[in-house]
Design an enzyme around this catalytic site. Structure first.
Site, PDB file in Angstrom:
ATOM      1  N   ASP A 196      15.356  16.411 -14.251  1.00 15.73           N
ATOM      2  CA  ASP A 196      14.239  15.905 -14.790  1.00 15.73           C
ATOM      3  C   ASP A 196      13.036  16.326 -14.224  1.00 15.73           C
ATOM      4  O   ASP A 196      12.784  16.522 -13.323  1.00 15.73           O
ATOM      5  CB  ASP A 196      14.308  14.412 -14.487  1.00 15.73           C
ATOM      6  CG  ASP A 196      12.926  13.609 -15.295  1.00 15.73           C
ATOM      7  OD1 ASP A 196      13.129  13.275 -16.367  1.00 15.73           O
ATOM      8  OD2 ASP A 196      12.183  13.258 -14.503  1.00 15.73           O
ATOM      9  N   TYR A 241       3.770  16.956 -13.394  1.00 19.81           N
ATOM     10  CA  TYR A 241       4.162  17.421 -12.159  1.00 19.81           C
ATOM     11  C   TYR A 241       3.625  18.770 -12.081  1.00 19.81           C
ATOM     12  O   TYR A 241       4.283  19.951 -12.228  1.00 19.81           O
ATOM     13  CB  TYR A 241       5.654  17.436 -12.008  1.00 19.81           C
ATOM     14  CG  TYR A 241       6.310  16.126 -12.250  1.00 19.81           C
ATOM     15  CD1 TYR A 241       5.802  14.891 -12.260  1.00 19.81           C
ATOM     16  CD2 TYR A 241       7.635  15.997 -12.498  1.00 19.81           C
ATOM     17  CE1 TYR A 241       6.430  13.659 -12.394  1.00 19.81           C
ATOM     18  CE2 TYR A 241       8.360  14.927 -12.810  1.00 19.81           C
ATOM     19  CZ  TYR A 241       7.840  13.581 -12.719  1.00 19.81           C
ATOM     20  OH  TYR A 241       8.336  12.278 -12.740  1.00 19.81           O
ATOM     21  N   LYS A 256       8.793  14.945 -20.437  1.00 23.02           N
ATOM     22  CA  LYS A 256       8.310  13.527 -20.703  1.00 23.02           C
ATOM     23  C   LYS A 256       7.196  14.097 -21.778  1.00 23.02           C
ATOM     24  O   LYS A 256       6.476  14.961 -21.571  1.00 23.02           O
ATOM     25  CB  LYS A 256       7.612  12.917 -19.227  1.00 23.02           C
ATOM     26  CG  LYS A 256       8.867  12.664 -18.616  1.00 23.02           C
ATOM     27  CD  LYS A 256       8.523  11.914 -17.364  1.00 23.02           C
ATOM     28  CE  LYS A 256       9.506  11.719 -16.457  1.00 23.02           C
ATOM     29  NZ  LYS A 256       9.892  12.679 -15.736  1.00 23.02           N
ATOM     30  N   GLY A 286      13.057   7.268  -8.033  1.00 25.82           N
ATOM     31  CA  GLY A 286      12.787   6.400  -6.928  1.00 25.82           C
ATOM     32  C   GLY A 286      13.721   5.571  -6.260  1.00 25.82           C
ATOM     33  O   GLY A 286      13.282   4.379  -5.809  1.00 25.82           O
ATOM     34  N   SER A 288       9.820   4.732  -2.698  1.00 29.65           N
ATOM     35  CA  SER A 288       8.843   5.794  -2.389  1.00 29.65           C
ATOM     36  C   SER A 288       8.930   6.044  -0.823  1.00 29.65           C
ATOM     37  O   SER A 288       7.952   6.556  -0.222  1.00 29.65           O
ATOM     38  CB  SER A 288       7.367   5.104  -2.283  1.00 29.65           C
ATOM     39  OG  SER A 288       7.050   4.830  -3.833  1.00 29.65           O
ATOM     40  N   GLY A 289      10.206   5.936  -0.414  1.00 29.68           N
ATOM     41  CA  GLY A 289      10.478   6.443   1.245  1.00 29.68           C
ATOM     42  C   GLY A 289      10.908   5.391   2.201  1.00 29.68           C
ATOM     43  O   GLY A 289      11.593   5.958   2.954  1.00 29.68           O
ATOM     44  N   ILE A 290      10.681   4.125   2.056  1.00 29.04           N
ATOM     45  CA  ILE A 290      11.276   3.470   3.150  1.00 29.04           C
ATOM     46  C   ILE A 290      12.558   3.268   3.160  1.00 29.04           C
ATOM     47  O   ILE A 290      13.163   3.030   4.312  1.00 29.04           O
ATOM     48  CB  ILE A 290      10.422   1.984   2.968  1.00 29.04           C
ATOM     49  CG1 ILE A 290      10.600   1.242   4.224  1.00 29.04           C
ATOM     50  CG2 ILE A 290      10.940   1.212   1.602  1.00 29.04           C
ATOM     51  CD1 ILE A 290       9.646  -0.128   4.344  1.00 29.04           C
ATOM     52  N   LEU A 291      13.343   3.374   2.137  1.00 30.58           N
ATOM     53  CA  LEU A 291      14.844   3.188   2.168  1.00 30.58           C
ATOM     54  C   LEU A 291      15.397   4.722   2.516  1.00 30.58           C
ATOM     55  O   LEU A 291      16.622   4.830   2.845  1.00 30.58           O
ATOM     56  CB  LEU A 291      15.105   2.798   0.949  1.00 30.58           C
ATOM     57  CG  LEU A 291      15.217   1.272   0.407  1.00 30.58           C
ATOM     58  CD1 LEU A 291      15.658   1.168  -1.108  1.00 30.58           C
ATOM     59  CD2 LEU A 291      15.579   0.395   1.500  1.00 30.58           C
ATOM     60  N   ALA A 292      14.441   5.597   2.615  1.00 31.74           N
ATOM     61  CA  ALA A 292      15.074   7.124   3.151  1.00 31.74           C
ATOM     62  C   ALA A 292      14.820   6.971   4.599  1.00 31.74           C
ATOM     63  O   ALA A 292      15.615   7.579   5.445  1.00 31.74           O
ATOM     64  CB  ALA A 292      14.471   8.170   2.485  1.00 31.74           C
TER      65      ALA A 292
END
Length: 348
Positions: A54, A59, A83, A235, A239-243
């Site tokens: 995607d 981008y 898109k 996502g 945005s990052g906190i779960l990574a």
């Protein structure tokens, strides 16, 4: 080992791999990525079996599309989505890669929103040129709604609806130029609004159905199940906190900004359960979303070949059923959220 399953997108007959490649990073999201490194990342993903990619004009103002097209052009099995809703107007004043709209790209274009009938058709045509492809499989209306547009949301909604934007997408699908269409957004309400205007084949939903947030179970996911609309999850790490988790120090990111105390506390609770069961937090985040039957694919952002390899390990990681049961018991996961039916086995 190519062990990525495929799932059908809505009623299109199109299938995508349930783990795909989110190509925002190939537009130099927040930091430059060298051409050779970008190509290595997407080649590694395709070689690993991630046959769904995607991208978007936004981008890097066309940079991601150029890089994606160069990589997939000879890959007959690759499914590509891009898109519509932003047009790229030439701007010769752009001569460096300072950050613009979050991207470090020197592509000499300036973004302009256009969700009208002609704007949608023009965006599709321009994307084919940048990609160097004769066809893309899926088109998503990018960032329609108040989350992105604020007070201007009504104007762009009129372009999409009364201005014929949705009709242009239906025309492209009916003529066989694309297999299907939908919207790609970071909010739930506008998904329901668009679905009331026209049936959608798919919704690319970023950050709103994750291990941390499951409000989509209240309205959107039941509506998609009833309509036969597939969900693609962007996502998955919020945005990052779960990574990253919360233990590494530094700024913790959630929803494109610093995480609130409440979010940090909830993630710490999930981490504690993960630690007790020997589960990696990002593995749980990635696999959780795929348990919902309306989800066709999850497309984490991948900016390097190393990240591709790490993501494949997360996708394959074994997660015990007791982990999910304890999350529910502790109130850290909704009781009505589907969980993976079976644990995965690590490949020999």
């Amino acid at each position: 080992m190519n062990d990525i399953a495929r799932r059908t997108v809505g009623r299109t007959g199109l299938t995508v791999t349930e783990l795909g490649f989110g190509a925002a990073s190939l537009g130099n999201l927040y930091q430059p990525v060298a051409d050779v490194d970008a190509r290595a990342a997407i080649d590694a993903a395709l070689d690993a079996g991630m046959a769904y990619v995607d991208t978007a004009p936004h981008y890097g103002r066309g940079l991601s599309e150029r890089r994606v097209g160069d990589a997939v052009r000879t890959r007959a099995d690759a499914v590509v989505s891009t898109k519509v809703g932003r047009l790229m107007d030439p701007d010769a004043s752009i001569i460096d890669d300072r950050e613009r709209d979050g991207f470090r790209s020197a592509m000499p274009f300036r973004m302009r929103y256009d969700y009208s009938h002609d704007g949608i058709l023009r965006s599709h045509e321009h994307s084919l040129q940048r990609l160097g492809l004769g066809r893309v499989d899926l088109l998503y209306v990018h960032d329609i709604g108040g989350y992105t547009h604020g007070d201007a949301a009504g104007e762009y909604w009129e372009q999409l609806t009364r201005g014929g934007g949705l009709k242009a997408l239906a025309r492209l699908r009916d003529e066989g130029a694309i297999a299907g269409f939908g919207i790609g957004v970071n909010e739930i309400a506008v998904c329901l609004d668009v679905m009331r205007e026209m049936p959608l084949d798919a919704i690319l939903l970023a950050g709103r159905y994750t291990l941390l947030e499951q409000d989509a179970l209240d309205t959107l996911l039941p509506a998609c199940a009833a309509a036969g609309t597939s969900i693609v999850i962007g996502g998955p790490y919020n945005s990052g906190i779960l990574a990253t988790g919360t233990k590494g120090g530094g700024v913790l990111h959630h929803d494109y900004g610093p995480a609130s105390d409440a979010v940090v506390a909830r993630v710490r609770g999930i981490e504690a359960v993960a630690d007790r069961h020997g589960v990696r937090l990002p593995a749980a985040a990635l696999q959780f979303v795929l348990a919902h039957p309306s989800v066709a694919s999850v497309i984490p952002g991948l900016g390097s070949a190393a990240r591709v390899g790490q993501t494949m390990d997360l996708y394959r990681a074994a997660i015990p059923a007791d982990f999910w049961a304890e999350l529910r018991h502790e109130g850290l996961l909704r009781a009505d959220a589907p969980i993976p039916a079976t644990t995965k086995e690590n490949p020999a």
